[in-house]
Motif scaffolding. Structure first.
Motif, PDB file in Angstrom:
ATOM      1  N   LYS A  23      -6.769  -3.620  -2.947  1.00 62.80           N
ATOM      2  CA  LYS A  23      -5.951  -2.772  -2.078  1.00 62.80           C
ATOM      3  C   LYS A  23      -4.544  -2.571  -2.615  1.00 62.80           C
ATOM      4  O   LYS A  23      -3.985  -1.487  -2.562  1.00 62.80           O
ATOM      5  CB  LYS A  23      -5.889  -3.392  -0.684  1.00 62.80           C
ATOM      6  CG  LYS A  23      -5.150  -2.523   0.330  1.00 62.80           C
ATOM      7  CD  LYS A  23      -5.171  -3.169   1.705  1.00 62.80           C
ATOM      8  CE  LYS A  23      -4.435  -2.305   2.709  1.00 62.80           C
ATOM      9  NZ  LYS A  23      -4.390  -2.907   4.043  1.00 62.80           N
ATOM     10  N   LYS A  24      -3.961  -3.664  -3.191  1.00 63.98           N
ATOM     11  CA  LYS A  24      -2.598  -3.531  -3.700  1.00 63.98           C
ATOM     12  C   LYS A  24      -2.559  -2.646  -4.931  1.00 63.98           C
ATOM     13  O   LYS A  24      -1.619  -1.895  -5.153  1.00 63.98           O
ATOM     14  CB  LYS A  24      -2.023  -4.918  -3.991  1.00 63.98           C
ATOM     15  CG  LYS A  24      -1.772  -5.731  -2.722  1.00 63.98           C
ATOM     16  CD  LYS A  24      -1.150  -7.062  -3.040  1.00 63.98           C
ATOM     17  CE  LYS A  24      -0.739  -7.784  -1.763  1.00 63.98           C
ATOM     18  NZ  LYS A  24      -1.884  -8.101  -0.912  1.00 63.98           N
ATOM     19  N   LEU A  25      -3.581  -2.736  -5.747  1.00 58.69           N
ATOM     20  CA  LEU A  25      -3.640  -1.854  -6.906  1.00 58.69           C
ATOM     21  C   LEU A  25      -3.776  -0.414  -6.462  1.00 58.69           C
ATOM     22  O   LEU A  25      -3.121   0.483  -6.995  1.00 58.69           O
ATOM     23  CB  LEU A  25      -4.825  -2.236  -7.798  1.00 58.69           C
ATOM     24  CG  LEU A  25      -5.086  -1.299  -8.996  1.00 58.69           C
ATOM     25  CD1 LEU A  25      -3.863  -1.222  -9.886  1.00 58.69           C
ATOM     26  CD2 LEU A  25      -6.298  -1.771  -9.773  1.00 58.69           C
ATOM     27  N   LEU A  26      -4.629  -0.179  -5.446  1.00 56.97           N
ATOM     28  CA  LEU A  26      -4.775   1.183  -4.942  1.00 56.97           C
ATOM     29  C   LEU A  26      -3.443   1.718  -4.445  1.00 56.97           C
ATOM     30  O   LEU A  26      -3.075   2.865  -4.708  1.00 56.97           O
ATOM     31  CB  LEU A  26      -5.799   1.197  -3.798  1.00 56.97           C
ATOM     32  CG  LEU A  26      -5.999   2.540  -3.072  1.00 56.97           C
ATOM     33  CD1 LEU A  26      -6.466   3.599  -4.067  1.00 56.97           C
ATOM     34  CD2 LEU A  26      -6.994   2.388  -1.936  1.00 56.97           C
ATOM     35  N   ALA A  47       6.201  -3.194  -8.030  1.00 56.96           N
ATOM     36  CA  ALA A  47       5.731  -4.513  -7.607  1.00 56.96           C
ATOM     37  C   ALA A  47       6.845  -5.549  -7.660  1.00 56.96           C
ATOM     38  O   ALA A  47       6.983  -6.389  -6.757  1.00 56.96           O
ATOM     39  CB  ALA A  47       4.566  -4.949  -8.491  1.00 56.96           C
ATOM     40  N   LEU A  48       7.663  -5.496  -8.708  1.00 57.17           N
ATOM     41  CA  LEU A  48       8.769  -6.438  -8.841  1.00 57.17           C
ATOM     42  C   LEU A  48       9.829  -6.211  -7.774  1.00 57.17           C
ATOM     43  O   LEU A  48      10.358  -7.167  -7.175  1.00 57.17           O
ATOM     44  CB  LEU A  48       9.369  -6.325 -10.245  1.00 57.17           C
ATOM     45  CG  LEU A  48      10.572  -7.229 -10.568  1.00 57.17           C
ATOM     46  CD1 LEU A  48      10.250  -8.690 -10.292  1.00 57.17           C
ATOM     47  CD2 LEU A  48      10.993  -7.032 -12.025  1.00 57.17           C
ATOM     48  N   ALA A  61       8.581  -0.861   6.158  1.00 59.21           N
ATOM     49  CA  ALA A  61       8.832  -0.584   7.567  1.00 59.21           C
ATOM     50  C   ALA A  61       8.459  -1.761   8.464  1.00 59.21           C
ATOM     51  O   ALA A  61       9.130  -2.035   9.469  1.00 59.21           O
ATOM     52  CB  ALA A  61       8.060   0.661   7.996  1.00 59.21           C
ATOM     53  N   GLU A  62       7.406  -2.476   8.110  1.00 59.15           N
ATOM     54  CA  GLU A  62       6.940  -3.588   8.934  1.00 59.15           C
ATOM     55  C   GLU A  62       7.749  -4.860   8.723  1.00 59.15           C
ATOM     56  O   GLU A  62       7.922  -5.661   9.643  1.00 59.15           O
ATOM     57  CB  GLU A  62       5.471  -3.885   8.610  1.00 59.15           C
ATOM     58  CG  GLU A  62       4.517  -2.774   9.042  1.00 59.15           C
ATOM     59  CD  GLU A  62       3.140  -2.931   8.421  1.00 59.15           C
ATOM     60  OE1 GLU A  62       2.952  -3.902   7.639  1.00 59.15           O
ATOM     61  OE2 GLU A  62       2.264  -2.092   8.694  1.00 59.15           O
ATOM     62  N   GLN A  63       8.255  -5.057   7.520  1.00 60.51           N
ATOM     63  CA  GLN A  63       8.882  -6.324   7.156  1.00 60.51           C
ATOM     64  C   GLN A  63      10.353  -6.415   7.542  1.00 60.51           C
ATOM     65  O   GLN A  63      10.879  -7.520   7.704  1.00 60.51           O
ATOM     66  CB  GLN A  63       8.755  -6.538   5.641  1.00 60.51           C
ATOM     67  CG  GLN A  63       7.342  -6.782   5.153  1.00 60.51           C
ATOM     68  CD  GLN A  63       6.850  -8.165   5.504  1.00 60.51           C
ATOM     69  OE1 GLN A  63       7.534  -9.158   5.290  1.00 60.51           O
ATOM     70  NE2 GLN A  63       5.654  -8.232   6.064  1.00 60.51           N
ATOM     71  N   ASP A  73       1.037   2.114   1.050  1.00 62.58           N
ATOM     72  CA  ASP A  73       1.122   0.767   1.617  1.00 62.58           C
ATOM     73  C   ASP A  73       2.501   0.143   1.377  1.00 62.58           C
ATOM     74  O   ASP A  73       2.957  -0.677   2.178  1.00 62.58           O
ATOM     75  CB  ASP A  73       0.050  -0.137   1.013  1.00 62.58           C
ATOM     76  CG  ASP A  73      -1.338   0.145   1.577  1.00 62.58           C
ATOM     77  OD1 ASP A  73      -1.434   0.940   2.531  1.00 62.58           O
ATOM     78  OD2 ASP A  73      -2.320  -0.424   1.061  1.00 62.58           O
ATOM     79  N   ASN A  74       3.129   0.501   0.274  1.00 58.88           N
ATOM     80  CA  ASN A  74       4.464  -0.049  -0.005  1.00 58.88           C
ATOM     81  C   ASN A  74       5.460   0.392   1.065  1.00 58.88           C
ATOM     82  O   ASN A  74       6.286  -0.400   1.534  1.00 58.88           O
ATOM     83  CB  ASN A  74       4.948   0.407  -1.380  1.00 58.88           C
ATOM     84  CG  ASN A  74       4.156  -0.214  -2.509  1.00 58.88           C
ATOM     85  OD1 ASN A  74       2.938  -0.323  -2.412  1.00 58.88           O
ATOM     86  ND2 ASN A  74       4.824  -0.597  -3.580  1.00 58.88           N
TER      87      ASN A  74
END
Length: 428
Positions: free
Chosen positions: A3-6, A329-330, A139-141, A133-134
């Motif tokens: 999922k994270k790669l997607l 990602a970083l 927004a969620e964090q 997702d990023n």
């Protein structure tokens, strides 16, 4: 597919598509190992080739060692990105934004900046949008103010890392008996022969009076820059605010300034979290902090307001998809809850992450507690034209020079009408 790669691939597809559409055109100790969180939130599949090269990061001088250590932890936990060398350079938030706008191609791949630079950086093409997702993760964090600060229009453009760039009151508790009232603070300081510091010729601090009486001064923006101004200083509320600033400047205790390091014989100073260490050193056992006080004008009492501000991490657009994935990602990792909390422990920066904000050590910090109490009265600082700051300085300088001491309400209204008209002209 992972999922994270997607999510990363979606980021890449959108970001690279945007590039095509546009024509392609303070020292600190490194925290101990147990303060270096595992980089689990951004793990990448080890069987994907993300390429190799150098990723340059610009951050403030006092977190360069910290950021280098966190980047190393990220690479160790994400061997798919092991082909990248991470170089962390000391470039402060203000300089970073200016340098990126001047030369995007020659700038850092990831860089810290203050939220008031967002519009300029977007217009300059110096930020890759955060999508998929990023974007949902951001927004969620993070708290709503930080998310709003990273957003232009409906698009998130950066990763929040702090929610602490506001101001409040530091004071000597052996002198100031009632920190909730500006008049009481001035009376105590005057009686003790000590100073009360506030930088009234600075457009950032100056708004605390105008916003406190209900005035508005904001700008509308889009990806092309400023589109409109919302200013109500030329009003009865504006006159009340200006009269309060004049009264403050006429107190024998008043000193124009906002740096604890430069304060002498001070009883109180309006400043921010970045000066907490200096304030503790200045006031010693009598060190205390509180939200901004109220002020009274013509029998009316108002709560001082002002700006709340945030630090953000931006990712520069990349032509190489693998490098863009590594940078995104970083940046996400460096803005995660664990890293924000470790950064607080290392240098005292207040987290924007909701989970990190609930940590007992964060909530027990006097400066951050005072700021948290003040923030509900503030407005998040949006984008402001550069000329606004000079205009606000001129207004404050005129007050300090006693030019308005004997002015009538009508004369003060004329001053504010000219100020307001000039502010509006910056967006035309």
């Amino acid at each position: 597919m992972n999922k994270k790669l997607l999510s990363l691939l979606l980021v890449l597809a959108m970001a690279l598509g945007m590039l095509t559409a546009c024509g392609g055109n303070n020292n600190t100790e490194t925290p101990a190992a147990d303060n270096t969180p595992a980089a689990t939130e951004t793990e990448a599949p080890a069987d994907v080739d993300y390429g190799s090269g150098t990723i340059t990061i610009w951050v403030a001088d006092n977190i360069t060692d910290f950021t280098q250590a966190q980047a190393a932890a990220f690479i160790e936990a994400n061997p798919a990105f092991a082909g990248y060398d991470i170089v962390v350079e000391a470039v402060g938030e203000g300089d970073a934004a200016g340098n990126m706008i001047t030369d995007v191609e020659g700038g850092a791949d990831i860089y810290g900046f203050a939220q008031d630079q967002l519009s300029r950086l977007v217009v300059a093409g110096a930020l890759t949008p955060v999508v998929g997702d990023n974007a949902a993760w951001v927004a969620e964090q993070n708290d709503a103010g930080a998310v709003g600060a990273a957003t232009m229009g409906d698009t998130i453009y950066a990763y929040p890392i702090t929610s602490d760039n506001g101001y409040f009151l530091y004071y000597d508790s052996s002198v100031i008996t009632d920190p909730t009232s500006l008049e009481a603070i001035l009376a105590d300081a005057e009686a003790a022969g000590k100073g009360v510091y506030m930088e009234i010729n600075n457009g950032w601090y100056q708004t605390s009076f105008f916003f406190g009486t209900g005035c508005e001064l904001t700008y509308d923006t889009d990806e092309n820059g400023f589109t409109g101004a919302n200013v109500t200083y030329a009003s009865d509320a504006g006159v009340q605010a200006l009269k309060a600033i004049i009264a403050l400047s006429n107190s024998p205790a008043f000193t124009n300034g906002s740096s604890v390091e430069n304060a002498t014989n001070a009883a109180a100073i309006i400043d921010g979290t970045w000066d907490a260490g200096n304030a503790q050193a200045l006031f010693g056992d009598n060190y205390a902090a509180a939200k901004l006080p109220t002020f009274t004008v013509d029998g009316n009492t108002y709560q001082m307001s002002g700006f709340s501000g945030f630090k953000l991490l931006g990712v520069k657009p990349q032509t190489d998809a693998g490098k863009l994935a590594a940078c995104q990602a970083l940046a996400q990792y460096l803005s995660s809850a664990d890293v924000q909390l470790a950064r607080f422990e290392a240098v005292g920066w207040g987290p924007s992450n909701l989970t990190a904000q609930q940590d007992p050590a964060v909530q027990a910090d006097p400066a951050l507690a005072a700021l948290a109490e003040q923030i509900p009265y503030d407005i998040p600082q949006g984008q402001y034209p550069g000329d606004y700051w000079g205009l606000a300085t001129s207004l404050g300088d005129s007050v300090i020079a006693n030019e308005y001491d004997n002015a009538s309400d009508e004369e003060l209204m004329a001053v504010l009408t000219q100020f307001q008209d000039t502010c509006i002209s910056y967006a035309q």
